[in-house]
Design an enzyme around this catalytic site. Structure first.
Site, PDB file in Angstrom:
ATOM      1  N   LYS A 254       0.813  -1.231   0.000  1.00 48.41           N
ATOM      2  CA  LYS A 254       0.000   0.000   0.000  1.00 48.41           C
ATOM      3  C   LYS A 254       0.842   1.276   0.000  1.00 48.41           C
ATOM      4  O   LYS A 254       0.439   2.291   0.556  1.00 48.41           O
ATOM      5  CB  LYS A 254      -0.963   0.027   1.192  1.00 48.41           C
ATOM      6  CG  LYS A 254      -1.840  -1.214   1.293  1.00 48.41           C
ATOM      7  CD  LYS A 254      -2.681  -1.216   2.551  1.00 48.41           C
ATOM      8  CE  LYS A 254      -3.347  -2.567   2.763  1.00 48.41           C
ATOM      9  NZ  LYS A 254      -4.117  -2.650   3.998  1.00 48.41           N
ATOM     10  N   ASP A 290      -8.222  -6.898  10.323  1.00 51.70           N
ATOM     11  CA  ASP A 290      -9.612  -6.433  10.324  1.00 51.70           C
ATOM     12  C   ASP A 290     -10.617  -7.585  10.299  1.00 51.70           C
ATOM     13  O   ASP A 290     -11.750  -7.433  10.765  1.00 51.70           O
ATOM     14  CB  ASP A 290      -9.877  -5.469   9.162  1.00 51.70           C
ATOM     15  CG  ASP A 290      -9.472  -6.028   7.800  1.00 51.70           C
ATOM     16  OD1 ASP A 290      -8.911  -7.134   7.747  1.00 51.70           O
ATOM     17  OD2 ASP A 290      -9.699  -5.345   6.789  1.00 51.70           O
TER      18      ASP A 290
END
Length: 550
Positions: A254, A290
């Site tokens: 990312k 997550d």
């Protein structure tokens, strides 16, 4: 407090689920039982594969030379067929009626529809890969890694107090203060902080000092500066977890490239940065991703929740596994029967296990991605790719003269500009109406679409999203069957599940067909897994520490 209630197999209570994003309990039907006795991936007959125009994995006993020759011949034949079909379609599309064009679209989309037999085979192969990830001998080579999270206790609803959560997973990060109260009530305050570009590619020390400074400022702003608070750390980068509070960064993604962090314990780096400041008292109680947070967030309200699922920009699942099945679980003096497993199932199929259901459009997506050959399952499911899959089908049909009279637009022919939200919007139209569809097509520069064009565009969207839902359902049904519990709630988060108008119902219908008789399940929409879920992991860890100290 009853010790059994603090463990994953503790007493569970059912919660009624409504149809507004949640499913009611359903009786399971036979299917996808995943013949547990054998671990050999089955191969469908070559004749069937040839007939369907789909490639299958061939057993190792076949010579590589023969495979290569067959592959080359098949590839040449496929190219010739594709070219011939394109010419044939274009020729026949020129003066075709609306009904004939509809038939052409449906024939092309046939490759996107999974048969019952293919879905059963998927279940079998997913189970095979999950087993490989769990086993010591095969873990290193497994595509579905099934990482041990070291989370062994789910919330029981008795967690109380103030907790911090830190959610780091992109160019911004969130800090949250969550106050858990009685009757499943909570108060939550949060703030988003930017990470400047120079810090994203600077040193690890710079990054964690920046995070620690923001944590300190946040605590001051929310009047908890002088309190000692537990913190749950959601870290959405590839992590090799060695304990509940120890995880080594495998690699940056990312856009991050902070020096001195890869192969280091990110929890310790955060603790060191907090200690360097010396102005706030924070106990980092847990690190998680997550998907784990999604499960924990749902389990706080529904104690039957044993699976966490993300269907958003990416896709992943975690589930409750028996400790003896998780061969890499290494924890001294463990007396608890279960541990949470992070499957990282997005990589399923990287070894070719999905080739028998992949299409020319999947191959196109993969070859133009930033990670060719990686995250194969995810690329067939997630929001990052769903819109582009639809666009590729639209482009082919337009170039062949079937859609829009063969007249496309610059936007339609540009990669990445058919957004996944368009799929949800188009499918939200009432049957026989095309209001949203026309608005989307106008955004794409296609203002002269007929009702027939709109119907065909919607059908293409439906095929792509239905396939995604069925792929996810095969994975979830496999996990439910492997767990073999009477009732399981699946906590789900992610933009695709949350916003697509039919995804939930498609999943409920398909999972019902695939689970063992006698098992029931429901799907529960998660609320802020990476935030509240992280705080709950910290809360459960604190609860256990208090119990163990008594």
């Amino acid at each position: 407090m009853d010790q059994e209630q603090q463990q994953l197999n503790g007493a569970m209570r059912s919660v009624s689920i409504n149809s507004n994003g949640l499913a009611t309990k359903l009786n399971g039907h036979n299917g996808c039982k995943g013949t547990d006795e054998t671990d050999n991936v089955r191969v469908q007959p070559a004749a069937t594969a040839a007939a369907s125009g789909v490639s299958f994995t061939i057993g190792s006993e076949t010579s590589k030379a023969t495979n290569a020759a067959n592959s080359a011949t098949a590839a040449t034949a496929a190219t010739a067929n594709a070219n011939a079909n394109a010419i044939q379609i274009q020729t026949s599309a020129a003066g075709a009626s609306a009904a004939e064009k509809k038939k052409m679209v449906h024939e092309l989309c046939q490759q996107l529809l999974l048969t019952d037999e293919q879905v059963q085979e998927l279940c079998y192969r997913i189970l095979h890969e999950v087993r490989r990830g769990l086993a010591k001998d095969t873990h290193a080579k497994a595509n579905v890694k099934c990482f041990v999270t070291y989370v062994q206790d789910l919330p029981n609803g008795n967690e109380r107090g103030k907790f911090l959560a830190l959610d780091l997973g992109g160019t911004n990060f969130r800090v949250l203060l969550i106050h858990l109260q009685e009757n499943n009530d909570f108060q939550m305050e949060s703030r988003i902080y930017a990470i400047p570009q120079h810090i994203m590619i600077g040193s690890g020390r710079q990054l964690f000092d920046h995070i620690a400074e923001c944590l300190s400022n946040f605590m001051a702003e929310h009047n908890v500066y002088s309190e000692r608070l537990p913190l749950g750390f959601t870290f959405s980068f590839p992590l090799r977890q060695l304990g509940l509070t120890k995880g080594l960064l495998e690699t940056w993604t990312k856009g991050f490239d902070c020096a001195g962090v890869v192969n280091e314990d990110v929890v310790q780096l955060l603790k060191d940065a907090i200690a360097r400041r010396g102005d706030v008292q924070i106990d980092v109680c847990a690190i998680l991703n997550d998907t784990t947070g999604t499960l924990m967030s749902c389990a706080w309200k529904n104690h039957n929740c044993k699976i966490g699922l993300i269907v958003g920009t990416g896709s992943n699942a975690c589930y409750v596994e028996k400790v003896e099945e998780a061969e890499l679980f290494d924890m001294a003096d463990n007396n608890k029967p279960h541990v949470l497993i992070n499957t990282e199932w997005g990589a399923f199929g990287d070894n070719g296990a999905l080739d028998f259901v992949r299409t020319e459009f999947d191959n196109d997506i993969d070859s133009h991605s930033i990670n060719p050959g990686k995250q194969t399952f995810e690329k067939m499911i997630s929001g990052m790719y769903m819109g582009e899959l639809v666009r590729l089908v639209l482009v082919k049909m337009t170039q062949n003269g079937v859609l829009f009279n063969g007249q496309g637009s610059e936007v339609l022919f540009t990669r990445g500009l058919f957004f996944t939200k368009y799929v949800s919007e188009i499918e939200a139209d009432e049957p026989g109406t095309y209001t949203n569809c026309r608005l989307v097509l106008e955004e794409l520069g296609l203002s002269n679409a007929t009702d027939g064009d709109c119907a065909n565009v919607r059908y293409i969207c439906e095929c792509v999203s239905k396939r995604a839902a069925h792929l996810v359902s095969a994975g979830i049904a496999t996990l439910i069957n492997k767990m073999d519990e009477p009732h399981v709630t699946v906590g789900v988060d992610g933009s695709v599940y949350r916003f697509h108008p039919k995804f939930h119902n498609l999943m409920v219908e398909k999972i019902s067909q695939l689970i063992k008789p006698g098992i029931t399940f429901d799907l529960m929409l998660s609320e802020d897994g990476s935030g509240r879920g992280a705080a709950l992991v910290a809360a459960v860890a604190c609860r256990e520490d208090i119990l163990n100290s008594k």
